[in-house]
Structures are given as C-alpha cells and as structure tokens.
Design a protein around this motif. Structure first.
Motif, PDB file in Angstrom:
ATOM      1  N   GLY A  67       0.815  -1.208   0.000  1.00  0.00           N
ATOM      2  CA  GLY A  67       0.000   0.000   0.000  1.00  0.00           C
ATOM      3  C   GLY A  67       0.850   1.260   0.000  1.00  0.00           C
ATOM      4  O   GLY A  67       0.349   2.354  -0.275  1.00  0.00           O
ATOM      5  N   LEU A  68       2.136   1.098   0.306  1.00  0.00           N
ATOM      6  CA  LEU A  68       3.075   2.224   0.246  1.00  0.00           C
ATOM      7  C   LEU A  68       3.024   2.913  -1.114  1.00  0.00           C
ATOM      8  O   LEU A  68       3.139   4.137  -1.217  1.00  0.00           O
ATOM      9  N   LEU A  69       2.836   2.123  -2.180  1.00  0.00           N
ATOM     10  CA  LEU A  69       2.863   2.666  -3.543  1.00  0.00           C
ATOM     11  C   LEU A  69       1.617   3.477  -3.876  1.00  0.00           C
ATOM     12  O   LEU A  69       1.572   4.138  -4.922  1.00  0.00           O
ATOM     13  N   PHE A  73       2.471  10.905  -0.334  1.00  0.00           N
ATOM     14  CA  PHE A  73       3.640  11.375   0.420  1.00  0.00           C
ATOM     15  C   PHE A  73       4.276  10.182   1.142  1.00  0.00           C
ATOM     16  O   PHE A  73       3.583   9.428   1.819  1.00  0.00           O
ATOM     17  N   ILE A  74       5.574  10.025   0.998  1.00  0.00           N
ATOM     18  CA  ILE A  74       6.321   8.996   1.712  1.00  0.00           C
ATOM     19  C   ILE A  74       7.463   9.680   2.457  1.00  0.00           C
ATOM     20  O   ILE A  74       8.335  10.308   1.832  1.00  0.00           O
ATOM     21  N   GLU A 150       1.604  13.805  -9.056  1.00  0.00           N
ATOM     22  CA  GLU A 150       2.917  13.856  -8.413  1.00  0.00           C
ATOM     23  C   GLU A 150       2.930  13.004  -7.142  1.00  0.00           C
ATOM     24  O   GLU A 150       1.918  12.887  -6.445  1.00  0.00           O
ATOM     25  N   ILE A 151       4.084  12.411  -6.862  1.00  0.00           N
ATOM     26  CA  ILE A 151       4.313  11.677  -5.616  1.00  0.00           C
ATOM     27  C   ILE A 151       5.581  12.229  -4.990  1.00  0.00           C
ATOM     28  O   ILE A 151       6.586  12.420  -5.681  1.00  0.00           O
ATOM     29  N   MET A 152       5.551  12.471  -3.707  1.00  0.00           N
ATOM     30  CA  MET A 152       6.694  13.079  -3.024  1.00  0.00           C
ATOM     31  C   MET A 152       7.337  12.086  -2.056  1.00  0.00           C
ATOM     32  O   MET A 152       6.657  11.462  -1.239  1.00  0.00           O
ATOM     33  N   LEU A 179      -0.403   9.563   3.454  1.00  0.00           N
ATOM     34  CA  LEU A 179       1.043   9.437   3.625  1.00  0.00           C
ATOM     35  C   LEU A 179       1.421   8.118   4.279  1.00  0.00           C
ATOM     36  O   LEU A 179       0.618   7.456   4.909  1.00  0.00           O
ATOM     37  N   GLU A 180       2.686   7.768   4.087  1.00  0.00           N
ATOM     38  CA  GLU A 180       3.282   6.613   4.751  1.00  0.00           C
ATOM     39  C   GLU A 180       4.597   7.060   5.356  1.00  0.00           C
ATOM     40  O   GLU A 180       5.356   7.816   4.736  1.00  0.00           O
TER      41      GLU A 180
END
Length: 277
Positions: A67-69, A73-74, A150-152, A179-180
């Motif tokens: 689920g991280l993907l 925001f990571i 976008e992914i940060m 977020l993760e």
C-alpha cells in the motif's frame, strides 16, 4: 511458567527439548516468550516452535506493505547511518519504474544552515531526477500544493526526535490516509537501539524497513525487541545499489526466514547461548 531451578546446561534431555527452553537458548527474550506462550504451550518441540515463529512473524509483518505505492507522500526517518538516504533513493527509483507517467518529487528536509547530502543528489542524478531541499520549519500547508500526478518522497535528514515531532504535525495537516512513514532500522542495530528508535516514533504510525541485510546478521534478541515495540516490518533492503529495489515483506517470507535460521542456530549451538540469526 518458564521457570527452571538449574543452570540451563544442566537440564535433562526431556526438559532441554521443550519449546520454551529451545527458543530461550536461541536468544528470544523472556518477554516475547511470555507474550506468545499460548503458541507453544502443550505442544511438542517442533509444533511448538513452528507455532511460535508463525505467530511472531504474523505480529511483525506489516498488514499492507505494498500500500506504500498508493500514497502521495512517503516520509523516511531514521538515525544517521541506518540507510535512510539510500532508502529514499531506492523508493524514488521504484516509484519511477512503477508510475512512469507520474512525476516523482524527491525532497530532503534539513535544519537551517545544514548542508544537503551529496549522496541523495548523486542518486537522483542517476535517475534523471532532481532533489529539492526544504527547511524542516517550513509551513506544512505548502505540501498540499502537490499536484494530482505527483508523488513526493521525503528524506528527513534531521535527528529522529526532531523528525518525529515534524511527522506528528504533518500527519495532522495532510491526513494519515495520504502518507506513509518509513523508519529505517539496519540489521546491525542492537535491541536497545531498536527500542530507542521506536520510542521516538511511538506517536506516529510507521512501517519499518530493515536495511543493510547483506552486511550484518539479525539476532533473535533484535527480533524480540522489534516485536516488543510492536514494530511492523514492511520492507527488506539488502544492497547498497540504488537500482536494487527494496522487497515488500510478507508473513510467509518472514516465517521462512525465521525458521531456517532457528534450525541453523540449533545445529551450530545445540547447548544454547546467545546466537545470531
């Protein structure tokens, strides 16, 4: 109750083949053996040990590591030298591969006056990507300007206590579902260091990434510490190479890993003592 009035080497054959004794000889902590005692009580040695390892691996495995993907925001936090920055590079590479039509933004959060980490710059240069440096005191709402495509990925390049305080604020601003938070813990960490790290992050929900697995062994004492601190392992990283993606954790993989190493421990050290996985 796990109580024996004798030196552990003086146990007779029947007692020394007891699941509790074998697991304690292998290095699992008394706390964990007590917490998971229902797994092995009343069972034969083999069945008891297998049931214990199964329950332990279930407890340690993150429920949805992939689920991280799906997060926008990571944030990656960890002590200096834990493989935190390398993990940021690996996740950036993984996301660029998984989502070629999205823009992956890599950010390094630092204190005012702190010099950016050249390694992250080098990693992203290989990926044809740019690193943005942001002060940790920047206003959180600025992050909400991120676009839909976008992914940060954020490297929290500050002491972990400061990172934890920032993460608590960020979670409130951005919402936990968006977020993760990944906490890097290297295989070389002691049980005490694991406890210190998890205590610092106890107010935020984190996914543990076990790093540097190709450099060091993890002992049963460290797995006991992870379980005692309710850590949820979501990622394995076994190489310094930036293009080698981290592996998502699963209960079956962790169970097999624990079982194979316990078997190896007992073959090498049948009389017990603190041993390494």
């Amino acid at each position: 109750d796990g109580l024996f009035v004798t030196d552990i080497d003086g146990l007779n054959q029947n007692l020394s083949s007891n699941s509790r004794v074998i697991l304690q000889q292998a290095g699992f902590s008394s706390q964990i053996l007590n917490d998971f005692r229902n797994s092995y009580l009343g069972q034969s040695y083999n069945d008891g040990c297998n049931a214990f390892l199964n329950d332990l691996s279930s407890h340690l495995t993150h429920s949805n590591s992939e689920g991280l993907l799906t997060k926008k925001f990571i944030f990656v936090a960890g002590q200096t030298g834990t493989g935190r920055t390398t993990m940021v590079g690996k996740l950036t590479a993984k996301l660029k591969e998984s989502f070629p039509h999205k823009e992956i933004i890599t950010v390094e959060m630092v204190h005012d006056g702190q010099r950016p980490d050249n390694r992250l710059q080098d990693f992203c240069r290989l990926l044809n990507s740019q690193v943005y440096t942001v002060g940790i005191d920047a206003h959180n709402p600025d992050l909400n300007q991120i676009k839909q495509n976008e992914i940060m990925v954020v490297d929290l390049a500050v002491p972990i206590g400061h990172a934890a305080a920032k993460l608590k604020d960020i979670t409130g601003e951005l919402g936990a579902k968006n977020l993760e938070i990944v906490a890097t813990i290297p295989a070389s960490s002691s049980a005490n260091m694991i406890t210190v790290t998890m205590k610092e992050l106890e107010n935020v929900k984190t996914m543990v990434a076990l790093t540097k697995l190709d450099e060091c062994d993890i002992s049963t004492a460290e797995f006991s510490s992870l379980a005692s601190n309710d850590a949820k392992i979501g990622l394995f990283s076994a190489s310094k190479l930036i293009m080698d993606a981290p592996i998502f954790a699963s209960q079956n993989v962790l169970m097999q890993y624990l079982k194979e190493n316990l078997d190896s421990i007992m073959k090498q050290h049948p009389t017990g003592g603190r041993t390494e996985i």
